[in-house]
Design a protein around this motif. Sequence first.
Motif, PDB file in Angstrom:
ATOM      1  N   ILE A  79       0.868  -1.177   0.000  1.00  0.00           N
ATOM      2  CA  ILE A  79       0.000   0.000   0.000  1.00  0.00           C
ATOM      3  C   ILE A  79       0.903   1.224   0.000  1.00  0.00           C
ATOM      4  O   ILE A  79       1.705   1.403   0.922  1.00  0.00           O
ATOM      5  CB  ILE A  79      -0.894   0.036   1.259  1.00  0.00           C
ATOM      6  CG1 ILE A  79      -1.738  -1.237   1.354  1.00  0.00           C
ATOM      7  CG2 ILE A  79      -1.775   1.283   1.243  1.00  0.00           C
ATOM      8  CD1 ILE A  79      -2.550  -1.318   2.646  1.00  0.00           C
ATOM      9  N   ILE A  80       0.791   2.029  -1.031  1.00  0.00           N
ATOM     10  CA  ILE A  80       1.543   3.283  -1.077  1.00  0.00           C
ATOM     11  C   ILE A  80       0.577   4.413  -0.760  1.00  0.00           C
ATOM     12  O   ILE A  80      -0.444   4.579  -1.437  1.00  0.00           O
ATOM     13  CB  ILE A  80       2.170   3.517  -2.474  1.00  0.00           C
ATOM     14  CG1 ILE A  80       3.162   2.402  -2.798  1.00  0.00           C
ATOM     15  CG2 ILE A  80       2.844   4.873  -2.541  1.00  0.00           C
ATOM     16  CD1 ILE A  80       3.767   2.509  -4.204  1.00  0.00           C
ATOM     17  N   VAL A  81       0.889   5.158   0.283  1.00  0.00           N
ATOM     18  CA  VAL A  81       0.043   6.296   0.643  1.00  0.00           C
ATOM     19  C   VAL A  81       0.735   7.561   0.167  1.00  0.00           C
ATOM     20  O   VAL A  81       1.816   7.906   0.646  1.00  0.00           O
ATOM     21  CB  VAL A  81      -0.196   6.342   2.173  1.00  0.00           C
ATOM     22  CG1 VAL A  81      -1.055   7.548   2.529  1.00  0.00           C
ATOM     23  CG2 VAL A  81      -0.848   5.044   2.638  1.00  0.00           C
ATOM     24  N   GLY A  82       0.126   8.240  -0.801  1.00  0.00           N
ATOM     25  CA  GLY A  82       0.722   9.430  -1.380  1.00  0.00           C
ATOM     26  C   GLY A  82       1.171   9.171  -2.798  1.00  0.00           C
ATOM     27  O   GLY A  82       2.175   8.496  -3.028  1.00  0.00           O
ATOM     28  N   ALA A  83       0.407   9.694  -3.747  1.00  0.00           N
ATOM     29  CA  ALA A  83       0.722   9.468  -5.162  1.00  0.00           C
ATOM     30  C   ALA A  83       1.714  10.518  -5.645  1.00  0.00           C
ATOM     31  O   ALA A  83       1.489  11.209  -6.634  1.00  0.00           O
ATOM     32  CB  ALA A  83      -0.563   9.486  -5.991  1.00  0.00           C
ATOM     33  N   ILE A 103      -2.567   2.230  -4.523  1.00  0.00           N
ATOM     34  CA  ILE A 103      -2.100   3.577  -4.224  1.00  0.00           C
ATOM     35  C   ILE A 103      -3.258   4.350  -3.609  1.00  0.00           C
ATOM     36  O   ILE A 103      -4.359   4.386  -4.165  1.00  0.00           O
ATOM     37  CB  ILE A 103      -1.570   4.265  -5.500  1.00  0.00           C
ATOM     38  CG1 ILE A 103      -0.329   3.509  -5.965  1.00  0.00           C
ATOM     39  CG2 ILE A 103      -1.264   5.732  -5.242  1.00  0.00           C
ATOM     40  CD1 ILE A 103       0.237   3.982  -7.258  1.00  0.00           C
ATOM     41  N   ILE A 104      -2.995   4.921  -2.439  1.00  0.00           N
ATOM     42  CA  ILE A 104      -4.033   5.668  -1.737  1.00  0.00           C
ATOM     43  C   ILE A 104      -3.639   7.140  -1.691  1.00  0.00           C
ATOM     44  O   ILE A 104      -2.538   7.473  -1.241  1.00  0.00           O
ATOM     45  CB  ILE A 104      -4.207   5.146  -0.292  1.00  0.00           C
ATOM     46  CG1 ILE A 104      -4.657   3.674  -0.296  1.00  0.00           C
ATOM     47  CG2 ILE A 104      -5.203   6.023   0.479  1.00  0.00           C
ATOM     48  CD1 ILE A 104      -4.661   3.043   1.089  1.00  0.00           C
ATOM     49  N   ASP A 105      -4.503   7.985  -2.182  1.00  0.00           N
ATOM     50  CA  ASP A 105      -4.302   9.424  -2.045  1.00  0.00           C
ATOM     51  C   ASP A 105      -5.637  10.099  -2.276  1.00  0.00           C
ATOM     52  O   ASP A 105      -6.227   9.946  -3.352  1.00  0.00           O
ATOM     53  CB  ASP A 105      -3.257   9.928  -3.061  1.00  0.00           C
ATOM     54  CG  ASP A 105      -2.675  11.282  -2.656  1.00  0.00           C
ATOM     55  OD1 ASP A 105      -3.461  12.136  -2.151  1.00  0.00           O
ATOM     56  OD2 ASP A 105      -1.466  11.491  -2.827  1.00  0.00           O
ATOM     57  N   MET A 119      -2.918   0.812 -12.451  1.00  0.00           N
ATOM     58  CA  MET A 119      -2.736   0.506 -11.035  1.00  0.00           C
ATOM     59  C   MET A 119      -4.008   0.781 -10.261  1.00  0.00           C
ATOM     60  O   MET A 119      -4.784   1.663 -10.611  1.00  0.00           O
ATOM     61  CB  MET A 119      -1.588   1.323 -10.454  1.00  0.00           C
ATOM     62  CG  MET A 119      -0.252   0.745 -10.860  1.00  0.00           C
ATOM     63  SD  MET A 119       1.120   1.589 -10.159  1.00  0.00           S
ATOM     64  CE  MET A 119       2.403   1.081 -11.292  1.00  0.00           C
ATOM     65  N   ALA A 120      -4.218  -0.003  -9.195  1.00  0.00           N
ATOM     66  CA  ALA A 120      -5.397   0.196  -8.365  1.00  0.00           C
ATOM     67  C   ALA A 120      -5.207   1.464  -7.537  1.00  0.00           C
ATOM     68  O   ALA A 120      -4.193   1.627  -6.870  1.00  0.00           O
ATOM     69  CB  ALA A 120      -5.587  -1.002  -7.451  1.00  0.00           C
ATOM     70  N   ILE A 121      -6.176   2.362  -7.618  1.00  0.00           N
ATOM     71  CA  ILE A 121      -6.074   3.652  -6.939  1.00  0.00           C
ATOM     72  C   ILE A 121      -7.285   3.831  -6.031  1.00  0.00           C
ATOM     73  O   ILE A 121      -8.410   3.514  -6.420  1.00  0.00           O
ATOM     74  CB  ILE A 121      -6.028   4.804  -7.981  1.00  0.00           C
ATOM     75  CG1 ILE A 121      -4.749   4.698  -8.811  1.00  0.00           C
ATOM     76  CG2 ILE A 121      -6.128   6.155  -7.303  1.00  0.00           C
ATOM     77  CD1 ILE A 121      -4.704   5.650  -9.989  1.00  0.00           C
ATOM     78  N   SER A 122      -7.045   4.305  -4.817  1.00  0.00           N
ATOM     79  CA  SER A 122      -8.147   4.634  -3.923  1.00  0.00           C
ATOM     80  C   SER A 122      -8.054   6.102  -3.533  1.00  0.00           C
ATOM     81  O   SER A 122      -6.980   6.582  -3.156  1.00  0.00           O
ATOM     82  CB  SER A 122      -8.088   3.763  -2.669  1.00  0.00           C
ATOM     83  OG  SER A 122      -8.969   4.274  -1.689  1.00  0.00           O
ATOM     84  N   HIS A 123      -9.185   6.801  -3.632  1.00  0.00           N
ATOM     85  CA  HIS A 123      -9.204   8.206  -3.214  1.00  0.00           C
ATOM     86  C   HIS A 123      -9.839   8.362  -1.833  1.00  0.00           C
ATOM     87  O   HIS A 123     -10.147   9.458  -1.402  1.00  0.00           O
ATOM     88  CB  HIS A 123      -9.949   9.062  -4.252  1.00  0.00           C
ATOM     89  CG  HIS A 123      -9.262   9.119  -5.570  1.00  0.00           C
ATOM     90  ND1 HIS A 123      -9.878   8.788  -6.760  1.00  0.00           N
ATOM     91  CD2 HIS A 123      -7.983   9.425  -5.891  1.00  0.00           C
ATOM     92  CE1 HIS A 123      -9.011   8.901  -7.748  1.00  0.00           C
ATOM     93  NE2 HIS A 123      -7.860   9.283  -7.250  1.00  0.00           N
ATOM     94  N   ASP A 124     -10.059   7.234  -1.144  1.00  0.00           N
ATOM     95  CA  ASP A 124     -10.640   7.301   0.196  1.00  0.00           C
ATOM     96  C   ASP A 124      -9.625   7.883   1.181  1.00  0.00           C
ATOM     97  O   ASP A 124      -8.432   7.919   0.915  1.00  0.00           O
ATOM     98  CB  ASP A 124     -11.054   5.894   0.665  1.00  0.00           C
ATOM     99  CG  ASP A 124     -12.211   5.352  -0.163  1.00  0.00           C
ATOM    100  OD1 ASP A 124     -12.901   6.172  -0.806  1.00  0.00           O
ATOM    101  OD2 ASP A 124     -12.393   4.126  -0.195  1.00  0.00           O
TER     102      ASP A 124
ATOM    103  N   MET B   1     -13.542   1.100  -2.315  1.00  0.00           N
ATOM    104  CA  MET B   1     -12.185   1.208  -2.833  1.00  0.00           C
ATOM    105  C   MET B   1     -11.982   0.260  -3.999  1.00  0.00           C
ATOM    106  O   MET B   1     -12.684  -0.736  -4.146  1.00  0.00           O
ATOM    107  CB  MET B   1     -11.169   0.995  -1.719  1.00  0.00           C
ATOM    108  CG  MET B   1     -10.814  -0.442  -1.388  1.00  0.00           C
ATOM    109  SD  MET B   1      -9.523  -0.464  -0.113  1.00  0.00           S
ATOM    110  CE  MET B   1      -8.133  -1.027  -1.060  1.00  0.00           C
ATOM    111  N   SER B   2     -11.012   0.579  -4.805  1.00  0.00           N
ATOM    112  CA  SER B   2     -10.829  -0.212  -6.019  1.00  0.00           C
ATOM    113  C   SER B   2     -10.137  -1.537  -5.725  1.00  0.00           C
ATOM    114  O   SER B   2      -9.500  -1.706  -4.705  1.00  0.00           O
ATOM    115  CB  SER B   2     -10.036   0.598  -7.028  1.00  0.00           C
ATOM    116  OG  SER B   2      -8.985   1.269  -6.381  1.00  0.00           O
TER     117      SER B   2
END
Lengths: 229, 116
Positions: A79-83, A103-105, A119-124, B1-2
């Motif tokens: 899990i990478i926090v910060g794109a 990737i979470i941002d 890539m899987a991206i979450s904006h939560d 979430m994706s």
Amino acid sequence: MKRLTLNSILKSRAHKQAVVRAVGLTSHKEVLIDPLADDCPEAFRDAAQAAMMSDKSGVHAIEGEDYFLNVFNPPLRLIIVGAVHIAQPLASMAQLAGYDLTIIDPRESFASPERFPDMAISHDWPDEAVKAFGPDHRTSIVTLTHDPKIDDPALQAALNSPCFYIGALGSNKTHKARLDRLREAGFTDEQMSRINGPVGLDIGAKCPAEIAISIMAQMTEALRKGTKS
Amino acid sequence: MSETKKSDTLGTDERVLEIAEEWLADSKKVALATVVATWGSAPRPVGSHLAVDEDARFVGSVSGGCIEGAVVHEALDAIAEDKARLIEFGVSNDQAWEVGLACGGTIKIYVEPVGA
């Protein structure tokens, strides 16, 4: 192998749960083990847990017989926090090393499909997003934003999980301030010692790709040697 | 979430057990070969799988190529006799050279019928 066993292994894999299959090499007796479950057979517990944590299948002498312990671990996840810029080479390298990536941002302009294709991206928000992801002993979490609003909730969620690696980008000064905030939030020094900060092995990395290499190297060390540098 | 993006680096090996189940669902008899120990320079890690069906179709790898034929043979025997067996292969430096491996090694493989 019983067909029931095969189906249980496939089911555990689909649910991203670790399972160990033991088979006696002379008796051909088989046992399917959840190493963390209360009903894990006592004779197999230690060997199965060690095999799971080190991700190493192998032969063990158990109750006077050689048993082959086959580990079926869930996939490695990062899990990478910060794109941010460093996230781009880090994501590519982690994929090469076999990690499933998220990737979470919350900042949609940063975490855009254009910047992170395929890539899987979450904006939560990170605390929710990390928790929803269900980090396990095969998960690594790295925060890269420097922004306490985004990094801190992610780090708190990481510390409350059994993930095998936690890294936080930032200078010594930034890291000290971060630890002070987490201490105020109720985390002990021992808990916070799981955070690698400043993140990465000290190889004098300068550009984003080099910093990604130093993070990948440290993460690999934690995975394969179970150490924290 | 994706959804998490699947990495495909380990794709083939992860698919072996799924394919074995597909064959079983198709009423084929199936055997599974698993690397249980290696010495020296073995090309595939402990835990690697090769699945074989009664028609000698196979998927996965236990050696990177050099002993696959022999393992498929053992697997067909395991299916015919409905009996598991433990077999050991030495990869001599000569053989290793021919199949493009850097150096020799020894591997122990557990071959078992799947089903019941």
